[in-house]
Design a protein around this motif. Structure first.
Motif, PDB file in Angstrom:
ATOM      1  N   UNK A 191       0.832  -1.203   0.000  1.00 64.57           N
ATOM      2  CA  UNK A 191       0.000   0.000   0.000  1.00 64.57           C
ATOM      3  C   UNK A 191       0.870   1.258   0.000  1.00 64.57           C
ATOM      4  N   UNK A 192       1.960   1.240   0.769  1.00 62.37           N
ATOM      5  CA  UNK A 192       2.872   2.390   0.802  1.00 62.37           C
ATOM      6  C   UNK A 192       3.520   2.605  -0.561  1.00 62.37           C
ATOM      7  N   UNK A 193       3.913   1.518  -1.210  1.00 63.80           N
ATOM      8  CA  UNK A 193       4.532   1.641  -2.535  1.00 63.80           C
ATOM      9  C   UNK A 193       3.544   2.206  -3.551  1.00 63.80           C
ATOM     10  N   UNK A 194       2.304   1.772  -3.474  1.00 64.80           N
ATOM     11  CA  UNK A 194       1.281   2.272  -4.392  1.00 64.80           C
ATOM     12  C   UNK A 194       1.055   3.763  -4.152  1.00 64.80           C
ATOM     13  N   UNK A 195       1.046   4.167  -2.874  1.00 63.78           N
ATOM     14  CA  UNK A 195       0.850   5.578  -2.541  1.00 63.78           C
ATOM     15  C   UNK A 195       1.991   6.435  -3.085  1.00 63.78           C
ATOM     16  N   UNK A 196       3.208   5.889  -3.079  1.00 61.83           N
ATOM     17  CA  UNK A 196       4.365   6.614  -3.610  1.00 61.83           C
ATOM     18  C   UNK A 196       4.394   6.618  -5.135  1.00 61.83           C
ATOM     19  N   UNK A 197       3.646   5.701  -5.745  1.00 56.38           N
ATOM     20  CA  UNK A 197       3.612   5.632  -7.204  1.00 56.38           C
ATOM     21  C   UNK A 197       4.652   4.699  -7.792  1.00 56.38           C
ATOM     22  N   UNK A 198       5.314   3.914  -6.937  1.00 59.21           N
ATOM     23  CA  UNK A 198       6.311   2.954  -7.402  1.00 59.21           C
ATOM     24  C   UNK A 198       6.039   1.608  -6.758  1.00 59.21           C
ATOM     25  N   UNK A 199       6.001   0.554  -7.557  1.00 55.62           N
ATOM     26  CA  UNK A 199       5.826  -0.797  -7.033  1.00 55.62           C
ATOM     27  C   UNK A 199       6.911  -1.694  -7.596  1.00 55.62           C
ATOM     28  N   UNK A 200       7.293  -2.693  -6.827  1.00 56.92           N
ATOM     29  CA  UNK A 200       8.259  -3.672  -7.297  1.00 56.92           C
ATOM     30  C   UNK A 200       7.489  -4.848  -7.883  1.00 56.92           C
ATOM     31  N   UNK A 201       7.939  -5.303  -9.041  1.00 54.69           N
ATOM     32  CA  UNK A 201       7.267  -6.403  -9.712  1.00 54.69           C
ATOM     33  C   UNK A 201       8.306  -7.320 -10.337  1.00 54.69           C
ATOM     34  N   UNK A 202       7.899  -8.545 -10.606  1.00 47.81           N
ATOM     35  CA  UNK A 202       8.757  -9.508 -11.285  1.00 47.81           C
ATOM     36  C   UNK A 202       8.118  -9.836 -12.636  1.00 47.81           C
ATOM     37  N   UNK A 203       8.935  -9.857 -13.657  1.00 50.69           N
ATOM     38  CA  UNK A 203       8.440 -10.220 -14.985  1.00 50.69           C
ATOM     39  C   UNK A 203       8.547 -11.729 -15.127  1.00 50.69           C
ATOM     40  N   UNK A 204       7.475 -12.351 -15.533  1.00 52.68           N
ATOM     41  CA  UNK A 204       7.439 -13.812 -15.608  1.00 52.68           C
ATOM     42  C   UNK A 204       7.072 -14.299 -17.005  1.00 52.68           C
ATOM     43  N   UNK A 205       7.610 -13.654 -18.020  1.00 45.18           N
ATOM     44  CA  UNK A 205       7.332 -14.070 -19.391  1.00 45.18           C
ATOM     45  C   UNK A 205       8.071 -15.366 -19.711  1.00 45.18           C
ATOM     46  N   UNK A 206       7.527 -16.108 -20.618  1.00 39.86           N
ATOM     47  CA  UNK A 206       8.162 -17.345 -21.052  1.00 39.86           C
ATOM     48  C   UNK A 206       9.271 -17.038 -22.053  1.00 39.86           C
TER      49      UNK A 206
END
Length: 67
Positions: A24-39
């Motif tokens: 929630x804090x990351x969303x409020x700051x406008x930055x989120x950490x994500x992992x790309x899981x493409x094949x």
């Protein structure tokens, strides 16, 4: 254009939903950490997911060490 059954199902899922405080804090700051899981070999598309829980804590620690 959703049926009554689907609307009720979504409402029930949202009633029990909780968002992790760190996410929630990351969303409020406008930055989120994500992992790309493409094949492998997939072009023109990037599938992924938001990091949360232990995985998020691990990467936050790694970023703190780097800085």
């Amino acid at each position: 254009q959703r049926s009554g059954h689907v609307k009720a199902k979504l409402k029930a899922k949202q009633a029990n939903r909780t968002i992790d405080e760190k996410v929630a804090n990351m969303i409020a700051k406008g930055k989120v950490l994500a992992a790309i899981s493409s094949r492998p070999g997939q072009s023109g598309r990037a599938d992924g997911y938001l990091l949360e829980g232990k995985e998020l804590q691990f990467y936050l620690k790694q970023m703190e060490k780097k800085n």
